[in-house]
Design a protein around this motif. Structure first.
Motif, short mmCIF file in Angstrom:
data_model
loop_
_atom_site.label_atom_id
_atom_site.label_comp_id
_atom_site.label_asym_id
_atom_site.label_seq_id
_atom_site.Cartn_x
_atom_site.Cartn_y
_atom_site.Cartn_z
N LEU A 1 1.89 -5.52 7.82
CA LEU A 1 2.33 -4.26 7.26
C LEU A 1 1.11 -3.63 6.58
N PRO A 2 0.58 -2.54 7.16
CA PRO A 2 -0.71 -2.03 6.69
C PRO A 2 -0.62 -1.23 5.39
N PHE A 3 -1.63 -1.38 4.58
CA PHE A 3 -1.79 -0.57 3.37
C PHE A 3 -3.26 -0.64 2.97
N LYS A 4 -4.01 0.37 3.36
CA LYS A 4 -5.43 0.44 3.01
C LYS A 4 -5.70 1.74 2.27
N THR A 5 -6.57 1.66 1.28
CA THR A 5 -6.92 2.84 0.50
C THR A 5 -8.38 2.77 0.08
N ARG A 6 -8.99 3.95 -0.03
CA ARG A 6 -10.36 4.03 -0.54
C ARG A 6 -10.38 4.25 -2.05
N THR A 7 -9.20 4.41 -2.62
CA THR A 7 -9.11 4.61 -4.06
C THR A 7 -9.55 3.36 -4.80
N ARG A 8 -10.34 3.53 -5.85
CA ARG A 8 -10.78 2.39 -6.65
C ARG A 8 -9.63 1.92 -7.53
N LEU A 9 -9.19 0.69 -7.35
CA LEU A 9 -8.03 0.17 -8.05
C LEU A 9 -8.46 -0.75 -9.19
N PRO A 10 -7.73 -0.73 -10.30
CA PRO A 10 -8.07 -1.62 -11.43
C PRO A 10 -7.86 -3.08 -11.07
N ALA A 11 -8.78 -3.94 -11.54
CA ALA A 11 -8.72 -5.36 -11.19
C ALA A 11 -7.54 -6.06 -11.84
N ASP A 12 -7.00 -5.51 -12.92
CA ASP A 12 -5.88 -6.15 -13.61
C ASP A 12 -4.52 -5.61 -13.17
N ALA A 13 -4.48 -4.89 -12.05
CA ALA A 13 -3.21 -4.34 -11.56
C ALA A 13 -2.40 -5.45 -10.88
N THR A 14 -1.10 -5.19 -10.74
CA THR A 14 -0.19 -6.11 -10.06
C THR A 14 0.31 -5.46 -8.77
N VAL A 15 0.26 -6.21 -7.68
CA VAL A 15 0.71 -5.70 -6.38
C VAL A 15 2.05 -6.37 -6.04
N LYS A 16 3.04 -5.55 -5.71
CA LYS A 16 4.37 -6.07 -5.37
C LYS A 16 4.83 -5.48 -4.04
#
Length: 323
Positions: free
Chosen positions: A223-238
């Motif tokens: 299931l694809p999800f790619k982004t060039r946006t800079r994401l915070p290292a302390d974020a949670t992915v669900k």
């Protein structure tokens, strides 16, 4: 009223040539602190806060592990306190609860050891001011501005249909709503009933939902999800799957690792993400041994401090082998 509350808690502290500190505060705030910092003091030191223009002059007296009655001005009874470890830390600041106009004056912090005063003395000036009043003639204008602000916010966030009558058993019913206001291209429209428990009836997003098709013979699907946006290292992915009013937690990535204990049992051991997905910007999810039971809408959310900062939806469809 909100403006008055903010003003009411304003405290100004500055140092002058005559006083160690000058503290300005509005009458009626919860408390005010007269700052006084010293070096660490021996345990047998007595700290006395006084105000010479009152009688008796003692505002507060502090001793370490020794209880001794002293003549305190009753005007300050139950309204003054110091830190319990003041002698150890050297923080001799005095906290005065609910300051009044009559509390304005010069306060002196003295330190005594074996009946001898230690130098220097600390002299503070406390200025208690009346709360600024809001001009009565501005209240009507404020009410109008508030009503306009609520109306502007209300039409954009929530639209309530007053009444639609329909007979039970009809094929469908239309809940009408038309707006003349231009809406942003990335706006999301959500319909939900006015009930105690929130429930989403329909959601429209201008961004098309990505569809992934895979045969039921496949060993895995991504299931694809790619982004060039800079994401915070302390974020949670669900990653979650939704079907009607049900939802399943498919995969959780937090603090640099996968949280298998938060997965639904049916997905445990069947999902994986790439290493360091936030840094790489690749949050794609690989589902192992997909089946017909995995069909549905999948949503990936990136959260930080309880706020959703990014969201992507993917629909999974399985196609059978053709003969």
């Amino acid at each position: 009223m909100k403006m008055k509350a903010l003003v009411g808690f304003l405290t100004l502290v500055h140092v002058s040539q005559q006083f160690s500190a000058v503290v300005s505060v509005y009458e009626g705030v919860e408390s005010v602190q007269l700052p006084c910092q010293s070096s660490r003091l021996p345990e047998d030191t007595t700290v006395v806060w006084e105000r010479y223009d009152s009688h008796p002059s003692t505002v507060y007296q502090h001793q370490h592990q020794v209880y001794e009655h002293y003549l305190q001005n009753q005007h300050y009874s139950g309204r003054t306190s110091m830190s319990t470890d003041a002698l150890e830390t050297g923080d001799l600041s005095l906290t005065l609860k609910e300051p009044q106009l009559s509390d304005s004056g010069v306060y002196i912090c003295q330190r005594f050891r074996k009946e001898e005063e230690l130098s220097p003395r600390f002299t503070m000036l406390l200025e208690v001011k009346e709360r600024p009043t809001f001009p009565p003639w501005l209240y009507p204008m404020l009410a109008v501005c508030l009503a306009l602000a609520v109306a502007a916010l209300g039409w954009y966030t929530t639209i309530t249909v007053s009444s639609v009558v329909v007979e039970e058993g009809v094929c469908f019913v239309k809940l009408p709503y038309n707006t003349m206001a231009p809406l942003p291209e990335d706006v999301t429209v959500e319909w939900s009933p006015c009930a105690l428990e929130p429930m989403r009836v329909h959601e429209y997003c201008n961004v098309p939902q990505e569809v992934v098709e895979v045969g039921d013979w496949a060993k895995c699907v991504t299931l694809p999800f790619k982004t060039r946006t800079r994401l915070p290292a302390d974020a949670t992915v669900k990653w979650k799957r939704f079907e009607l009013s049900n939802s399943w937690t498919v995969h959780v990535y937090q603090n640099g690792q996968d949280k298998s204990e938060e997965q639904d049992d049916s997905y445990r051991g069947r999902t994986k993400m790439m290493k360091n997905p936030l840094q790489a910007g690749d949050l794609s999810l690989t589902l192992i041994n997909p089946s017909h039971g995995d069909i549905g809408a999948y949503t990936c959310t990136i959260e930080r401090d309880g706020d959703v900062i990014w969201k992507r939806s993917v629909r999974l469809k399985l196609k059978a082998i053709g003969f």
